[in-house]
Design an enzyme around this catalytic site. Structure first.
Site, PDB file in Angstrom:
ATOM      1  N   PHE A  90      61.504  42.821  36.251  1.00 51.71           N
ATOM      2  CA  PHE A  90      60.878  43.769  37.176  1.00 51.71           C
ATOM      3  C   PHE A  90      60.202  42.949  38.281  1.00 51.71           C
ATOM      4  O   PHE A  90      59.650  41.879  38.023  1.00 51.71           O
ATOM      5  CB  PHE A  90      59.851  44.642  36.438  1.00 51.71           C
ATOM      6  CG  PHE A  90      59.226  45.674  37.325  1.00 51.71           C
ATOM      7  CD1 PHE A  90      59.978  46.702  37.865  1.00 51.71           C
ATOM      8  CD2 PHE A  90      57.875  45.608  37.636  1.00 51.71           C
ATOM      9  CE1 PHE A  90      59.404  47.656  38.705  1.00 51.71           C
ATOM     10  CE2 PHE A  90      57.287  46.561  38.467  1.00 51.71           C
ATOM     11  CZ  PHE A  90      58.056  47.580  39.004  1.00 51.71           C
ATOM     12  N   ASP A 161      54.805  36.770  30.900  1.00 51.23           N
ATOM     13  CA  ASP A 161      54.809  38.159  31.356  1.00 51.23           C
ATOM     14  C   ASP A 161      55.138  38.986  30.117  1.00 51.23           C
ATOM     15  O   ASP A 161      56.300  39.092  29.705  1.00 51.23           O
ATOM     16  CB  ASP A 161      55.837  38.376  32.467  1.00 51.23           C
ATOM     17  CG  ASP A 161      55.837  39.813  32.983  1.00 51.23           C
ATOM     18  OD1 ASP A 161      55.376  40.708  32.240  1.00 51.23           O
ATOM     19  OD2 ASP A 161      56.314  40.040  34.114  1.00 51.23           O
ATOM     20  N   GLN A 187      51.172  50.683  32.131  1.00 49.31           N
ATOM     21  CA  GLN A 187      51.728  51.720  33.005  1.00 49.31           C
ATOM     22  C   GLN A 187      52.356  52.806  32.124  1.00 49.31           C
ATOM     23  O   GLN A 187      52.666  52.582  30.954  1.00 49.31           O
ATOM     24  CB  GLN A 187      52.725  51.041  33.969  1.00 49.31           C
ATOM     25  CG  GLN A 187      53.535  51.953  34.848  1.00 49.31           C
ATOM     26  CD  GLN A 187      54.836  52.339  34.196  1.00 49.31           C
ATOM     27  OE1 GLN A 187      55.325  51.647  33.306  1.00 49.31           O
ATOM     28  NE2 GLN A 187      55.393  53.465  34.624  1.00 49.31           N
ATOM     29  N   LYS A 190      55.093  52.108  29.487  1.00 51.78           N
ATOM     30  CA  LYS A 190      54.993  50.944  28.604  1.00 51.78           C
ATOM     31  C   LYS A 190      54.650  51.349  27.163  1.00 51.78           C
ATOM     32  O   LYS A 190      54.364  52.513  26.890  1.00 51.78           O
ATOM     33  CB  LYS A 190      53.975  49.943  29.166  1.00 51.78           C
ATOM     34  CG  LYS A 190      54.388  49.394  30.539  1.00 51.78           C
ATOM     35  CD  LYS A 190      55.539  48.395  30.461  1.00 51.78           C
ATOM     36  CE  LYS A 190      56.379  48.314  31.723  1.00 51.78           C
ATOM     37  NZ  LYS A 190      55.842  47.556  32.829  1.00 51.78           N
ATOM     38  N   ARG A 219      31.781  37.726  40.656  1.00 48.04           N
ATOM     39  CA  ARG A 219      30.390  37.973  40.302  1.00 48.04           C
ATOM     40  C   ARG A 219      30.169  37.822  38.799  1.00 48.04           C
ATOM     41  O   ARG A 219      30.866  38.463  37.998  1.00 48.04           O
ATOM     42  CB  ARG A 219      30.076  39.411  40.708  1.00 48.04           C
ATOM     43  CG  ARG A 219      28.626  39.723  40.835  1.00 48.04           C
ATOM     44  CD  ARG A 219      28.477  41.130  41.401  1.00 48.04           C
ATOM     45  NE  ARG A 219      27.067  41.393  41.622  1.00 48.04           N
ATOM     46  CZ  ARG A 219      26.594  42.570  41.972  1.00 48.04           C
ATOM     47  NH1 ARG A 219      27.425  43.600  42.142  1.00 48.04           N
ATOM     48  NH2 ARG A 219      25.308  42.746  42.154  1.00 48.04           N
ATOM     49  N   TYR A 226      23.782  39.182  43.819  1.00 49.79           N
ATOM     50  CA  TYR A 226      24.997  39.022  44.639  1.00 49.79           C
ATOM     51  C   TYR A 226      25.409  37.559  44.757  1.00 49.79           C
ATOM     52  O   TYR A 226      25.697  37.062  45.840  1.00 49.79           O
ATOM     53  CB  TYR A 226      24.828  39.692  46.015  1.00 49.79           C
ATOM     54  CG  TYR A 226      24.625  41.183  45.858  1.00 49.79           C
ATOM     55  CD1 TYR A 226      25.709  42.021  45.615  1.00 49.79           C
ATOM     56  CD2 TYR A 226      23.347  41.728  45.884  1.00 49.79           C
ATOM     57  CE1 TYR A 226      25.524  43.372  45.409  1.00 49.79           C
ATOM     58  CE2 TYR A 226      23.159  43.088  45.682  1.00 49.79           C
ATOM     59  CZ  TYR A 226      24.247  43.912  45.450  1.00 49.79           C
ATOM     60  OH  TYR A 226      24.062  45.235  45.230  1.00 49.79           O
ATOM     61  N   ARG A 236      38.830  45.544  38.029  1.00 47.93           N
ATOM     62  CA  ARG A 236      38.193  46.070  36.814  1.00 47.93           C
ATOM     63  C   ARG A 236      38.823  47.381  36.355  1.00 47.93           C
ATOM     64  O   ARG A 236      39.078  48.279  37.149  1.00 47.93           O
ATOM     65  CB  ARG A 236      36.698  46.301  37.051  1.00 47.93           C
ATOM     66  CG  ARG A 236      35.887  45.032  37.296  1.00 47.93           C
ATOM     67  CD  ARG A 236      34.393  45.361  37.375  1.00 47.93           C
ATOM     68  NE  ARG A 236      34.107  46.338  38.395  1.00 47.93           N
ATOM     69  CZ  ARG A 236      33.671  46.048  39.637  1.00 47.93           C
ATOM     70  NH1 ARG A 236      33.463  44.785  39.998  1.00 47.93           N
ATOM     71  NH2 ARG A 236      33.438  47.005  40.508  1.00 47.93           N
TER      72      ARG A 236
HETATM   73  C1  PLP Z   1      55.863  46.942  34.205  1.00 43.31           C
HETATM   74  C2  PLP Z   1      56.038  45.504  34.463  1.00 43.31           C
HETATM   75  C3  PLP Z   1      55.096  44.755  35.183  1.00 43.31           C
HETATM   76  C4  PLP Z   1      54.004  45.367  36.013  1.00 43.31           C
HETATM   77  O1  PLP Z   1      53.153  46.218  35.377  1.00 43.31           O
HETATM   78  P1  PLP Z   1      52.409  47.389  36.226  1.00 43.31           P
HETATM   79  O2  PLP Z   1      51.350  47.826  35.263  1.00 43.31           O
HETATM   80  O3  PLP Z   1      53.428  48.452  36.468  1.00 43.31           O
HETATM   81  O4  PLP Z   1      51.855  46.818  37.461  1.00 43.31           O
HETATM   82  C5  PLP Z   1      55.270  43.385  35.255  1.00 43.31           C
HETATM   83  N1  PLP Z   1      56.309  42.780  34.685  1.00 43.31           N
HETATM   84  C6  PLP Z   1      57.264  43.458  34.022  1.00 43.31           C
HETATM   85  C7  PLP Z   1      58.388  42.709  33.400  1.00 43.31           C
HETATM   86  C8  PLP Z   1      57.172  44.854  33.901  1.00 43.31           C
HETATM   87  O5  PLP Z   1      58.139  45.518  33.281  1.00 43.31           O
END
Ligand code: PLP
Length: 388
Positions: A90, A161, A187, A190, A219, A226, A236
């Site tokens: 992705f 990743d 997301q 997922k 921070r 600050y 966050r």
């Molecule tokens: C979904 C995904 C991301 C990004 O995640 P988001 O929460 O959608 O920003 C990164 N790497 C891979 C391989 C993904 O499938």
């Protein structure tokens, strides 16, 4: 279609939720403070998520793309540096690198597991390489033995990743036990989700502290003066999302167990259809949460593959074309691009060239269906392929 009952194939819905999520949302609401510095949900979720993955520290963030950006920033990725990424992934894998002003170097993936090809990584290392980013494709671990060794030999850190790899294990080790930073996504699609959201697990306290500062505008926790000690941004996570993620995490093991039982059945059946090749499982990846049920129809043109996906959808399956090779997206060429042409990259990524055109994936809720449904899924695919 022959042999298919007339009622539509009904798989479990996604996302799933029940009173646990409802109670979590109310709990977060009634705290009266809805950001992490005022409430306790994000802190609690980070502890639970870190422990679940065998990591010393976890940091919740706004999404998986930001999780990657933050991880790379902690590793010192920026202008003048390069990060090696799989060409088949992705786009966030490379976009996160490029957003930091660094160059994303795509390399080929393995034809069977669709994970980064370690020999290709070794060849792509230069004095500017600041990190190597394997993607655990669809829940299948990249070859971490070879990558950990290469990383040590070349003195270049790995950043995992792990957007598809919640709960995955490599030879019994969890994502947080492999000695490198890992970035997760929550997301909507997922394996656990709050609609949006992300997390980073850190192997060292120093990296975690750096990540914490950078995810909160530099921070320190509890700062009232600050004193912004590092550069950064606001990544966050809010309290509501964290309360949902705590409930989602508690449900994950049961779902993984179901998918782990269904996939070998489906893979065996798919293998029996002439011309269909399911994603291979590296036996060292001994726990695979099965984010996507992936398979190829080797030799299919991109156009025929797309036609096949349409037929599968008509047949009632949540089917999709796989990711496009990142170097074949115009967005890849806007910033942080390697000093190579599309054709040059394509020439060194023959496996990616094949997979992105003839690959298909089914949503993981398919694998939450019954064993009987795995037979129906196979029948729909076989029929659609025959009709093509
Ligand atoms: C979904 C995904 C991301 C990004 O995640 P988001 O929460 O959608 O920003 C990164 N790497 C891979 C391989 C993904 O499938």
């Amino acid at each position: 279609m022959d042999g298919i009952p007339s009622q539509p194939l009904e798989f479990p819905e996604w996302p799933q939720f029940d009173d646990t999520e409802r109670a979590g949302l109310v709990r977060a609401l009634e705290q009266g403070q809805w950001w992490r510095m005022g409430g306790g949900e994000v802190d609690a979720f980070e502890r639970e998520f870190a422990e679940y993955h065998g990591a010393d520290h976890a940091l919740a963030v706004t999404n998986g793309t930001h999780a990657l950006e933050l991880s790379l920033e902690v590793l010192g990725v920026g202008p003048g540096t390069e990060v090696i990424v799989p060409a088949f992934t992705f786009i966030s894998s490379s976009q996160a690198v490029q957003r930091l002003g660094a160059v994303a170097i795509p390399v080929d993936v393995d034809l069977e597991t669709y994970c980064i090809d370690v020999a290709a990584v070794a060849e792509a290392i230069t004095p500017r390489t600041r990190a190597i980013m394997p993607v655990h494709m669809a829940g299948q671990f990249a070859d971490m033995d070879a990558l950990v060794k290469l990383s040590a030999d070349a003195d270049v850190p790995v950043i995992q990743d792990a957007a598809h790899a919640h709960g995955a294990r490599w030879q019994g080790q969890r994502v947080g036990e492999l000695g490198s930073i890992a970035a997760f996504s929550f997301q909507n699609g997922k394996l656990m989700t709050a609609g949006e959201g992300g997390a980073v697990t850190f192997p060292t306290t120093e990296q975690y502290e750096s990540g914490f500062l950078r995810h909160s505008c530099g921070r320190p926790r509890g700062d009232r003066g600050y004193f912004h000690r590092t550069s950064g941004s606001n990544f966050r996570l809010n309290e509501f999302s964290a309360s949902i993620l705590r409930a989602q995490l508690a449900r994950l093991d049961g779902q993984i167990m179901t998918r782990q039982q269904r996939w070998p059945v489906l893979a065996r059946l798919l293998n029996e259809i002439p011309g269909v090749l399911p994603q291979a499982t590296d036996s060292r990846a001994d726990r695979n949460p099965r984010y996507m049920a992936m398979f190829r129809v080797p030799g299919l043109s991109e156009q025929s593959r797309n036609e096949l996906v349409d037929r599968l959808i008509e047949g009632g399956l949540p089917a999709f074309a796989v990711f496009r090779a990142i170097y074949r997206c115009s967005g890849f060429w806007e910033v942080g691009t390697p000093d190579m042409s599309v054709d040059q990259i394509a020439a060194r990524c023959p496996n990616t060239e094949a997979i992105y055109q003839d690959g298909i994936w089914l949503h993981h809720r398919t694998l939450l269906g019954t064993e009987e449904q795995m037979h129906l899924v196979t029948q729909i695919i076989a029929d659609a392929l025959a009709a093509l």
